[in-house]
Design an enzyme around this catalytic site. Structure first.
Site, PDB file in Angstrom:
ATOM      1  N   CYS A 114      -7.903   2.466  -1.648  1.00 16.46           N
ATOM      2  CA  CYS A 114      -9.319   2.126  -1.785  1.00 16.46           C
ATOM      3  C   CYS A 114      -9.931   2.817  -3.007  1.00 16.46           C
ATOM      4  O   CYS A 114      -9.871   4.045  -3.132  1.00 16.46           O
ATOM      5  CB  CYS A 114     -10.082   2.537  -0.536  1.00 16.46           C
ATOM      6  SG  CYS A 114     -11.850   2.124  -0.601  1.00 16.46           S
ATOM      7  N   GLY A 217      -1.858  -7.955  -6.266  1.00 16.37           N
ATOM      8  CA  GLY A 217      -2.684  -8.031  -7.459  1.00 16.37           C
ATOM      9  C   GLY A 217      -2.503  -9.332  -8.208  1.00 16.37           C
ATOM     10  O   GLY A 217      -1.400  -9.672  -8.634  1.00 16.37           O
TER      11      GLY A 217
END
Length: 383
Positions: A114, A217
């Site tokens: 995060c 990603g």
């Protein structure tokens, strides 16, 4: 777009669980709750692994009301997968033991990815792997308390290009008995901007061949997932922002990996039907139709990306508060519009090049963990 052929892949195993195709829904705060996971599973035919949004270990141990709702799984969800966030080894261990003793999940993922400032400025999330001894202590405690439950981790490349941590973190994960690692190919400083570094995923796979490595990603389409697998040699993919407003992406991924070549390009009519079902599921899950529709508002722009919908109608849809109102407004749209060109591209947050918020002196010594205190343990779940 050229459709890539499905790669020949070994089975992805997360402990006793076989994940085929090797596709995982990334935990996303405020998004990957039970209703959204239901939609994604329906489109995938139940194939893949679907992870809850982030659960804070302190809040779980204290049985925070919101947290206890967030760990609810539909009866059809299997395996049940929970992502935990924590910075204190003892609290993490208690949370894992609670999950085991009460049979709350079948798989535990630990959040070290995060990049949100309120998390990193206290030494948590993607900042934590810089402190190697603390990372090791958390993983050791989690694995010790997990028993037969597999424990995985999700992380980023590091804090920035000068302070990368993913290779050390991957080696520590192997040494402490972690079942698999997922790498988002960005640093904390990048947040969600720029381009994900798939080469880093390949390097991690070479560095820790003992366990599965999953890549994350810039997977905006099923072909992106196939290309990542081919270019990096990773064992599976983790899909986050690419499925925002497109839960049917998981159907595309199943088709890609199984070699059927099936891809969904729904017209606006079909998209509107999914939107209404999503809002309905949220209301049922929350126990209040109006609150469910209000929670759904954040999804409207993602679902309608690329479609010709006027600004006035977008504003009206963004303030709906009942299923009847939402359904009526959707019927006013030109529902015969085909899936728009370019709508498969990037969506969600794209900010990047941010200064990373860290505790004072955090980068002075990767082995000095004195700066991490109880205040770094968030007391609320969901990010």
């Amino acid at each position: 777009m050229t459709t890539l052929a499905a790669p020949a892949l070994p089975l992805l195993r997360i402990g006793p669980h076989t994940v085929q195709p090797p596709v995982v829904l990334a935990p996303m705060a405020g998004i990957t709750n039970a209703p959204f996971r239901t939609l994604c599973r329906e489109f995938s035919g139940g194939k893949g692994l679907f992870v809850s949004e982030m659960i804070t270990t302190r809040a779980l141990v204290e049985r925070n009301e919101k947290t206890m709702q967030l760990i609810h799984f539909d009866a059809s969800e299997t395996p049940r997968s929970i992502q935990l966030y924590g910075v204190d080894p003892v609290t993490v261990g208690k949370a894992v033991r609670m999950i085991v003793d009460e049979g709350l999940a079948d798989h535990i993922d630990l959040n070290f990815g995060c990049p949100v400032p309120k998390v990193t400025r206290k030494g948590g999330g993607s900042a934590l792997p810089y402190k190697r001894p603390l990372l090791r202590a958390i993983l050791r405690e989690a694995v010790a308390e997990a028993g037969d439950l597999p424990v995985t981790i999700k992380m980023r490349k590091g804090i920035d290009d000068d302070y990368t941590t993913y290779l050390d973190a991957g080696r520590i994960a192997v040494e402490e008995g972690i079942t698999a690692v997922a790498l988002h190919g960005r640093t904390t400083a990048q947040h969600y901007g720029g381009t994900a570094d798939w080469d880093a995923i390949a390097r991690l796979k070479e560095h820790v061949p003992e366990i599965p490595v999953l890549g994350n990603g810039d997977i905006w389409s099923a072909d992106d997932a196939l290309r990542m697998m081919r270019e990096t040699g990773c064992d599976g993919v983790v899909v986050g922002r690419g499925c925002l407003g497109r839960p049917w992406l998981f159907g595309d991924l199943v088709g890609a990996f199984e070699g059927t070549g099936e891809r969904q390009a729904p017209a606006l009519r079909q998209v509107a039907e999914v939107m209404l079902r999503h809002a309905t599921l949220l209301g049922e899950w929350i126990g209040d139709e109006s609150r469910g529709v209000i929670d759904f508002r954040k999804h409207v722009a993602w679902y309608l990306k690329g479609f010709a919908v006027g600004s006035d109608m977008r504003r009206r849809l963004a303030v709906t508060s009942s299923l009847e109102e939402l359904g009526g407004q959707l019927q006013e749209l030109d529902l015969d519009q085909p899936w728009p060109d370019g709508a498969d591209g990037p969506r969600g947050r794209t900010s990047g090049n941010n200064r990373v918020a860290l505790p004072d002196g955090w980068l002075k010594d990767p082995y000095d963990c004195a700066g991490v205190g109880a205040e770094a343990e968030l007391d609320t779940s969901g990010g």
